[in-house]
Write a protein that holds these residues in place. Structure first.
Motif, PDB file in Angstrom:
ATOM      1  N   LYS A 177     -30.672   2.347   2.215  1.00  0.00           N
ATOM      2  CA  LYS A 177     -29.972   1.895   1.009  1.00  0.00           C
ATOM      3  C   LYS A 177     -29.578   0.423   1.113  1.00  0.00           C
ATOM      4  CE  LYS A 177     -25.652   4.071   2.555  1.00  0.00           C
ATOM      5  NZ  LYS A 177     -26.120   4.333   3.929  1.00  0.00           N
TER       6      LYS A 177
ATOM      7  N   SER B  94     -17.288  -4.645   1.465  1.00  0.00           N
ATOM      8  CA  SER B  94     -16.228  -3.714   1.854  1.00  0.00           C
ATOM      9  C   SER B  94     -15.416  -4.245   3.023  1.00  0.00           C
ATOM     10  CB  SER B  94     -16.848  -2.386   2.292  1.00  0.00           C
ATOM     11  OG  SER B  94     -17.504  -1.794   1.208  1.00  0.00           O
TER      12      SER B  94
ATOM     13  N   ARG C 293     -14.681  -0.881  11.614  1.00  0.00           N
ATOM     14  CA  ARG C 293     -15.694  -0.783  12.684  1.00  0.00           C
ATOM     15  C   ARG C 293     -16.023  -2.171  13.225  1.00  0.00           C
ATOM     16  NH1 ARG C 293     -20.574  -2.684  11.765  1.00  0.00           N
ATOM     17  NH2 ARG C 293     -21.920  -1.989  10.063  1.00  0.00           N
TER      18      ARG C 293
ATOM     19  N   TYR D 280     -19.445  -7.317   5.887  1.00  0.00           N
ATOM     20  CA  TYR D 280     -18.133  -6.666   5.725  1.00  0.00           C
ATOM     21  C   TYR D 280     -17.030  -7.691   5.948  1.00  0.00           C
ATOM     22  CZ  TYR D 280     -20.060  -1.891   6.186  1.00  0.00           C
ATOM     23  OH  TYR D 280     -20.742  -0.715   5.992  1.00  0.00           O
TER      24      TYR D 280
ATOM     25  N   GLU E  93     -10.897   2.434  -3.380  1.00  0.00           N
ATOM     26  CA  GLU E  93     -11.030   3.696  -2.650  1.00  0.00           C
ATOM     27  C   GLU E  93     -11.168   3.340  -1.182  1.00  0.00           C
ATOM     28  OE1 GLU E  93     -13.940   4.658  -0.773  1.00  0.00           O
ATOM     29  OE2 GLU E  93     -14.670   2.628  -1.142  1.00  0.00           O
TER      30      GLU E  93
ATOM     31  N   THR F  44     -13.161  -0.326  -0.466  1.00  0.00           N
ATOM     32  CA  THR F  44     -13.677  -1.276  -1.459  1.00  0.00           C
ATOM     33  C   THR F  44     -12.548  -2.126  -2.043  1.00  0.00           C
ATOM     34  OG1 THR F  44     -15.308   0.397  -2.100  1.00  0.00           O
ATOM     35  CG2 THR F  44     -14.976  -1.442  -3.620  1.00  0.00           C
TER      36      THR F  44
ATOM     37  N   ILE G 188     -21.552   2.635  -0.696  1.00  0.00           N
ATOM     38  CA  ILE G 188     -20.483   3.364  -0.002  1.00  0.00           C
ATOM     39  C   ILE G 188     -20.863   4.829   0.209  1.00  0.00           C
ATOM     40  CG2 ILE G 188     -18.732   1.806  -0.934  1.00  0.00           C
ATOM     41  CD1 ILE G 188     -17.836   3.965  -2.838  1.00  0.00           C
ATOM     42  N   GLU G 189     -20.137   5.480   1.124  1.00  0.00           N
ATOM     43  CA  GLU G 189     -20.491   6.882   1.407  1.00  0.00           C
ATOM     44  C   GLU G 189     -19.904   7.806   0.333  1.00  0.00           C
ATOM     45  OE1 GLU G 189     -17.757   9.098   2.786  1.00  0.00           O
ATOM     46  OE2 GLU G 189     -16.986   7.381   1.662  1.00  0.00           O
TER      47      GLU G 189
ATOM     48  N   GLY H  73     -16.010   8.302  -0.812  1.00  0.00           N
ATOM     49  CA  GLY H  73     -15.575   7.151  -1.600  1.00  0.00           C
ATOM     50  C   GLY H  73     -16.222   7.165  -2.973  1.00  0.00           C
TER      51      GLY H  73
ATOM     52  N   ARG I  56     -34.045   1.851  14.589  1.00  0.00           N
ATOM     53  CA  ARG I  56     -33.371   0.570  14.324  1.00  0.00           C
ATOM     54  C   ARG I  56     -32.527   0.119  15.510  1.00  0.00           C
ATOM     55  NH1 ARG I  56     -28.990   1.868   9.439  1.00  0.00           N
ATOM     56  NH2 ARG I  56     -27.425   2.854  10.725  1.00  0.00           N
TER      57      ARG I  56
HETATM   58  P1  5GP Z   1     -22.206   1.344   8.388  1.00  0.00           P
HETATM   59  O1  5GP Z   1     -21.263   1.522   9.553  1.00  0.00           O
HETATM   60  O2  5GP Z   1     -23.570   1.927   8.694  1.00  0.00           O
HETATM   61  O3  5GP Z   1     -22.263  -0.070   7.909  1.00  0.00           O
HETATM   62  O4  5GP Z   1     -21.612   2.210   7.172  1.00  0.00           O
HETATM   63  C1  5GP Z   1     -21.305   3.541   7.357  1.00  0.00           C
HETATM   64  C2  5GP Z   1     -21.132   4.210   6.011  1.00  0.00           C
HETATM   65  O5  5GP Z   1     -19.970   3.682   5.364  1.00  0.00           O
HETATM   66  C3  5GP Z   1     -22.308   3.972   5.074  1.00  0.00           C
HETATM   67  O6  5GP Z   1     -22.624   5.222   4.446  1.00  0.00           O
HETATM   68  C4  5GP Z   1     -21.759   2.995   4.081  1.00  0.00           C
HETATM   69  O7  5GP Z   1     -22.382   3.128   2.813  1.00  0.00           O
HETATM   70  C5  5GP Z   1     -20.308   3.417   4.010  1.00  0.00           C
HETATM   71  N1  5GP Z   1     -19.416   2.388   3.468  1.00  0.00           N
HETATM   72  C6  5GP Z   1     -19.532   1.052   3.541  1.00  0.00           C
HETATM   73  N2  5GP Z   1     -18.533   0.456   2.888  1.00  0.00           N
HETATM   74  C7  5GP Z   1     -17.770   1.439   2.348  1.00  0.00           C
HETATM   75  C8  5GP Z   1     -16.578   1.442   1.522  1.00  0.00           C
HETATM   76  O8  5GP Z   1     -16.030   0.440   1.120  1.00  0.00           O
HETATM   77  N3  5GP Z   1     -16.089   2.664   1.195  1.00  0.00           N
HETATM   78  C9  5GP Z   1     -16.651   3.833   1.594  1.00  0.00           C
HETATM   79  N4  5GP Z   1     -16.100   4.962   1.189  1.00  0.00           N
HETATM   80  N5  5GP Z   1     -17.773   3.857   2.356  1.00  0.00           N
HETATM   81  C10 5GP Z   1     -18.317   2.678   2.731  1.00  0.00           C
END
Ligand code: 5GP
Length: 206
Positions: free
Chosen positions: A18, A37, A41, A53, A72, A83, A102-103, A106, A137
């Protein structure tokens, strides 16, 4: 005529591609704004604060929640993600279609707050491919990959609450398909109440 942008959430299993689809949308088309966002992490190699981020300590993240700065937030595999509100509001008002990557928890919270949010779910063509992509990856250790695959099982239960399923078989096609779905939404009758009222008013003058 109605100029406000559409709030679009793109979710999908970790490794579904995505992020690559979203990057392609931003590169190819002018009418999108991508929300960045906040997360607790750690940055991966090559990630920059304010680009992928806003990297926050847990304390900073809790402050953002307390000050109502997030639309959220959710906990995902032991970290918080949220977000920021101000950017999304201003971009929607200026007519941009705003993308939230986002997941699922959210996504559903956003839909509850803003029912006209468009929810898109991205999946690879098979779950075997999902595992291969996650391993290939090389950004997570095997424990984290296992957690993310377990998480996918839970997320699959929520897919039927989304508006569209996008199967990421061919990246270029996927980017165009995603763009077409979002742009078609601008024509949906329920998103054009102002235009319809205006048409009726103008017709009354004849
Ligand atoms: P990653 O650690 O791989 O960057 O993200 C882990 C998950 O967190 C992914 O499914 C991503 O879409 C989700 N994510 C990223 N930003 C946000 C956010 O602001 N809110 C929520 N609820 N999920 C998020």
């Amino acid at each position: 005529m109605n100029k406000k942008g559409i709030l679009t959430v793109i979710s999908g299993f970790s490794g579904a591609g995505k992020g690559t689809i979203v990057k392609g949308l931003m590169k190819r088309y002018q009418n999108y704004a991508l929300s960045i966002s906040a997360t607790t992490r750690n940055p991966r190699a090559g990630e920059t604060h304010g680009v992928e981020y806003f990297f926050k300590t847990k304390e900073e993240f809790m402050d953002m929640i307390e000050q109502d700065q997030l639309i959220e937030y959710a906990e995902y595999v032991e970290n918080f993600y949220g977000t920021p509100k101000a950017y999304v509001d201003s971009q929607l008002e200026s007519g941009k279609d705003v993308i939230l990557e986002i997941e699922i928890q959210g996504a559903l919270k956003v839909k509850e707050k803003f029912p006209d949010t468009l929810l898109l779910f991205v999946t690879p063509p098979s779950m075997q491919e999902l595992k291969q992509r996650l391993v290939g990856r090389g950004t997570e250790d095997s424990k984290t990959i296992d957690c993310r695959l377990k998480r996918a099982v839970l997320e699959a239960e929520g897919i039927d609450q989304y508006d569209y399923l996008i199967i990421n078989d061919d990246l270029e096609e996927c980017i165009v398909r995603t763009h077409n779905i979002i742009q078609s939404e601008h024509c949906r009758v329920s998103r054009n109440n102002c235009n319809i009222e205006q048409i009726k008013e103008e017709l009354k003058k004849f």
